[in-house]
Design an enzyme around this catalytic site. Sequence first.
Site, PDB file in Angstrom:
ATOM      1  N   ILE A 147       0.845  -1.201   0.000  1.00 21.92           N
ATOM      2  CA  ILE A 147       0.000   0.000   0.000  1.00 21.92           C
ATOM      3  C   ILE A 147       0.875   1.244   0.000  1.00 21.92           C
ATOM      4  O   ILE A 147       0.586   2.230  -0.694  1.00 21.92           O
ATOM      5  CB  ILE A 147      -0.964   0.003   1.198  1.00 21.92           C
ATOM      6  CG1 ILE A 147      -1.939  -1.169   1.095  1.00 21.92           C
ATOM      7  CG2 ILE A 147      -1.743   1.321   1.251  1.00 21.92           C
ATOM      8  CD1 ILE A 147      -2.908  -1.278   2.266  1.00 21.92           C
ATOM      9  N   ARG A 224      -4.464   1.699  11.430  1.00 22.81           N
ATOM     10  CA  ARG A 224      -5.427   1.290  12.446  1.00 22.81           C
ATOM     11  C   ARG A 224      -5.444   2.349  13.529  1.00 22.81           C
ATOM     12  O   ARG A 224      -4.427   2.985  13.821  1.00 22.81           O
ATOM     13  CB  ARG A 224      -5.048  -0.066  13.054  1.00 22.81           C
ATOM     14  CG  ARG A 224      -5.284  -1.259  12.138  1.00 22.81           C
ATOM     15  CD  ARG A 224      -6.772  -1.512  11.939  1.00 22.81           C
ATOM     16  NE  ARG A 224      -7.030  -2.749  11.206  1.00 22.81           N
ATOM     17  CZ  ARG A 224      -7.184  -2.817   9.891  1.00 22.81           C
ATOM     18  NH1 ARG A 224      -7.069  -1.710   9.151  1.00 22.81           N
ATOM     19  NH2 ARG A 224      -7.455  -3.977   9.314  1.00 22.81           N
ATOM     20  N   ASP A 247      -8.938   7.989   8.758  1.00 24.50           N
ATOM     21  CA  ASP A 247      -9.952   7.015   8.349  1.00 24.50           C
ATOM     22  C   ASP A 247     -10.188   6.009   9.458  1.00 24.50           C
ATOM     23  O   ASP A 247     -11.145   5.242   9.405  1.00 24.50           O
ATOM     24  CB  ASP A 247      -9.510   6.292   7.071  1.00 24.50           C
ATOM     25  CG  ASP A 247     -10.604   5.386   6.521  1.00 24.50           C
ATOM     26  OD1 ASP A 247     -11.751   5.868   6.385  1.00 24.50           O
ATOM     27  OD2 ASP A 247     -10.324   4.197   6.240  1.00 24.50           O
ATOM     28  N   GLU A 252     -13.490   2.665  17.689  1.00 27.26           N
ATOM     29  CA  GLU A 252     -14.376   2.664  16.526  1.00 27.26           C
ATOM     30  C   GLU A 252     -15.619   1.851  16.870  1.00 27.26           C
ATOM     31  O   GLU A 252     -15.491   0.765  17.437  1.00 27.26           O
ATOM     32  CB  GLU A 252     -13.695   2.025  15.305  1.00 27.26           C
ATOM     33  CG  GLU A 252     -12.624   2.869  14.677  1.00 27.26           C
ATOM     34  CD  GLU A 252     -12.041   2.250  13.408  1.00 27.26           C
ATOM     35  OE1 GLU A 252     -12.627   1.258  12.886  1.00 27.26           O
ATOM     36  OE2 GLU A 252     -11.001   2.725  12.936  1.00 27.26           O
ATOM     37  N   HIS A 271     -13.658   4.656   8.478  1.00 32.42           N
ATOM     38  CA  HIS A 271     -12.964   3.419   8.089  1.00 32.42           C
ATOM     39  C   HIS A 271     -13.488   2.903   6.747  1.00 32.42           C
ATOM     40  O   HIS A 271     -13.865   1.728   6.605  1.00 32.42           O
ATOM     41  CB  HIS A 271     -13.126   2.355   9.170  1.00 32.42           C
ATOM     42  CG  HIS A 271     -11.999   1.362   9.174  1.00 32.42           C
ATOM     43  ND1 HIS A 271     -11.559   0.718  10.308  1.00 32.42           N
ATOM     44  CD2 HIS A 271     -11.211   0.891   8.172  1.00 32.42           C
ATOM     45  CE1 HIS A 271     -10.573  -0.111  10.013  1.00 32.42           C
ATOM     46  NE2 HIS A 271     -10.346  -0.027   8.711  1.00 32.42           N
ATOM     47  N   ALA A 273     -11.694   3.475   3.668  1.00 36.21           N
ATOM     48  CA  ALA A 273     -10.670   3.516   2.622  1.00 36.21           C
ATOM     49  C   ALA A 273     -10.695   2.281   1.734  1.00 36.21           C
ATOM     50  O   ALA A 273     -10.493   2.375   0.520  1.00 36.21           O
ATOM     51  CB  ALA A 273      -9.278   3.688   3.252  1.00 36.21           C
TER      52      ALA A 273
END
Length: 308
Positions: A147, A224, A247, A252, A271, A273
């Site tokens: 990534i 994260r 994100d 969460e 979250h 992406a």
Amino acid sequence: MKVWIPHESGRALLGELPRDITVEVVEDPARLPSAAAGVRFWVPPFLAGGDATALLGELPDLAVVQLLSAGADAWAGRIPEGVTLCDARGVHDPSTAEWVVAAILSQLRAFPALARAQARREWAYAEVAPTDELAGKRVLIVGAGSIGAAVRDRLAPFEVSFTLVARTARPEQGVHGVEELPGLLPEADVVVLLVPLTEQTRGLVDEKFLAAMRNGALLVNAARGPVARTEALVAELRTGRISAALDVTDPEPLPADHPLWAMPNVLLTPHVAGSVRGLLPRAYRLVGEQVRRFAAGEPLVNAVVDGY
């Protein structure tokens, strides 16, 4: 053998499989389609939490857990002996890299402020202009995996310079080690977090990390939430010295009364992406390849070792 997948649409996306393989859909672990015996290959739901791992103890013949996520933090350390855990490395490269680029541009070009002005039907030129720009920025990518490479490739046309950091330095590739961060952070205009959540990366972004960032820098977290210490992040953002695009958060979902929601220097997304329309075709292409490898006795790709 039996293969369990979480999406009915995944059947058609797997490609051709050996005839002795039975594919069953498990959308809800509380409602199993058949007896657990014979399940050799299990694909849990995307972004399944730690509670989904409870099913591991009910699958006596399980050999492979293939995740649809790039992160394996909810599963690492909970897999029974003899079972191989694989992540979805490569599947989320395009979508996460797109989110990172969009988030950076949105923050630098003041899109959140402009969106708020649009909601008020205000022509906000005097409020935001001139905005910042991406051209000429120094980007520090913390997490030099697939990534990270995808983010670098997509940002390259914007006339930026890069510094990449990984768990272990790779001098021949120009990649720095994580221990070098204190000297690299003060030089970066944009810091992008793309590391997996492990015991080594939990709380990586703490008071010292944030204090080392230069004035006006942008922190982008597409990793994260627990990679950053939330209290330290909130405290630093309250000063207005830096800004952030997040994100992921810890916790969460983020509670409605959390201070991050109201900060004008924070762009916050839930979250998303990796949640794009192209996810399932890419993910099940990988799953199909893995099932065929396993059935043929060939080595699997993306095996998770030490949380990576």
